[in-house]
Design an enzyme around this catalytic site. Sequence first.
Site, PDB file in Angstrom:
ATOM      1  CG  ASP A 199      -1.766  -1.416   0.959  1.00 59.88           C
ATOM      2  OD1 ASP A 199      -1.480  -2.599   0.905  1.00 59.88           O
ATOM      3  OD2 ASP A 199      -2.891  -0.863   1.576  1.00 59.88           O
ATOM      4  CB  THR A 200       3.890   2.588   2.030  1.00 57.73           C
ATOM      5  OG1 THR A 200       2.894   1.788   3.096  1.00 57.73           O
ATOM      6  CG2 THR A 200       4.413   3.275   2.416  1.00 57.73           C
TER       7      THR A 200
END
Length: 438
Positions: A199-200
């Site tokens: 996600d990051t």
Amino acid sequence: MTQTEAEQKAMQSSRAPVLDVVIPVYNEEVDLGLCVRRLHAYLRAGFPFTARITIADNASTDATLAVAELLAAELDGVEVLHLDAKGRGRALRTAWAGSDAAVVAYMDVDLSTDLNALLPLIAPLVSGHSDLAIGTRLDASARVVRGPQREIISRCYNLLLRTTLRAGFSDAQCGFKAVRTEVARELLPLVRDGEWFFDTELLVLAERAGLRIHEVPVDWIDDPDSRVDIVDTARKDLRGIWRLTRALTTGTLPLDDLRAAVGREPLVAGVPLGMVGQLVRFAIVGVTSTLAYIALYLLLQPLVGSQGANLVSLLITAVGNTAANRAFTFGVRGRGNAMSHQFQGLAIFAFGLAITSGSLFALHRWAPDAPVAVELTVLITANLVATLARFVGLRWVFRHAGADRPANTTATAAIGATDRTANAADSTAPLNSVGVRR
């Protein structure tokens, strides 16, 4: 069911949906059925876009896959994707890359996020206004129920991202995100992580590519039965931050190619994105600062001499100039990195001081009796040179700010785009993913 109704149902099932909601699961045989049925009922109860639910089973060792297949057989619009390797990021990459929907999303199987946030999440993507959308638990208007340990860890992690990667988004790991499929296909090949850092990494790359990220404050209730290993996840996240920071610093990521691929190259050839507006705002701040500098210099020169008046006037206006350009020219809000920006602004100030002080020294060396008006003329000319250097320097200081602010829009803005997006989705290439869809 009549023949006409059967044909209509078959036609609808063959059309690519607007939204594909992926639920990555690992050993969730107990909760999977309840959660999928709840989501399915929500999507069929007046949700304005056609939607599919994809259960992405990544190497479960219990009966999760069997439960998923039963759900797919029972509920229309539910499909199963099986992978032989673990990793949430790996499951999402496979499901998203192979989806024929216009927008792909994912949510955690526990449905911790209130489903009423789903429409505000995807509407800006369907309309084409935004490229990615994320739920945030850290906005002031979000309502969150969770223990202090997870709250502290979450806030510290996102603070670390802002410090190391200059992240502009507020909540990297909320399990509630969506992205336009065409954008996902450009980003996914550059995302190396296959687990929780996925996600990051995706969001940081999107920001650096100039993509618009929409944030939705959510109502969120912590799942006490979470399977996340906090220590192992934190260790891998730190490794991911270090790897991504190094790649961005060394320039090994093809960000220019990515920006061109997603349509975020400069609007005018040879003119960096956003520079024209920044120049106008910088000029307004510069004129104001120059007038303040002249007033301070005329006030202080009889008291402390030319060099002293130049030093004090330039220092005061430099601090104010940096603060004004930070907020007005480059659109940076809040106190984050404010001191760091001021220190870097003072370094640029030192360069300006050297130019103006050197000009004064040369003037007094060759014309020691020059009047104040001549001094001011020389100083203003020197300040023009320093101003050009200051603009270049401040663009570097605020190089990651302003252009990628999260966009705010409303869900209703996209409702009228439903038919257009659905029709566009019909022409999308068929699914071609690793794994098996059932």
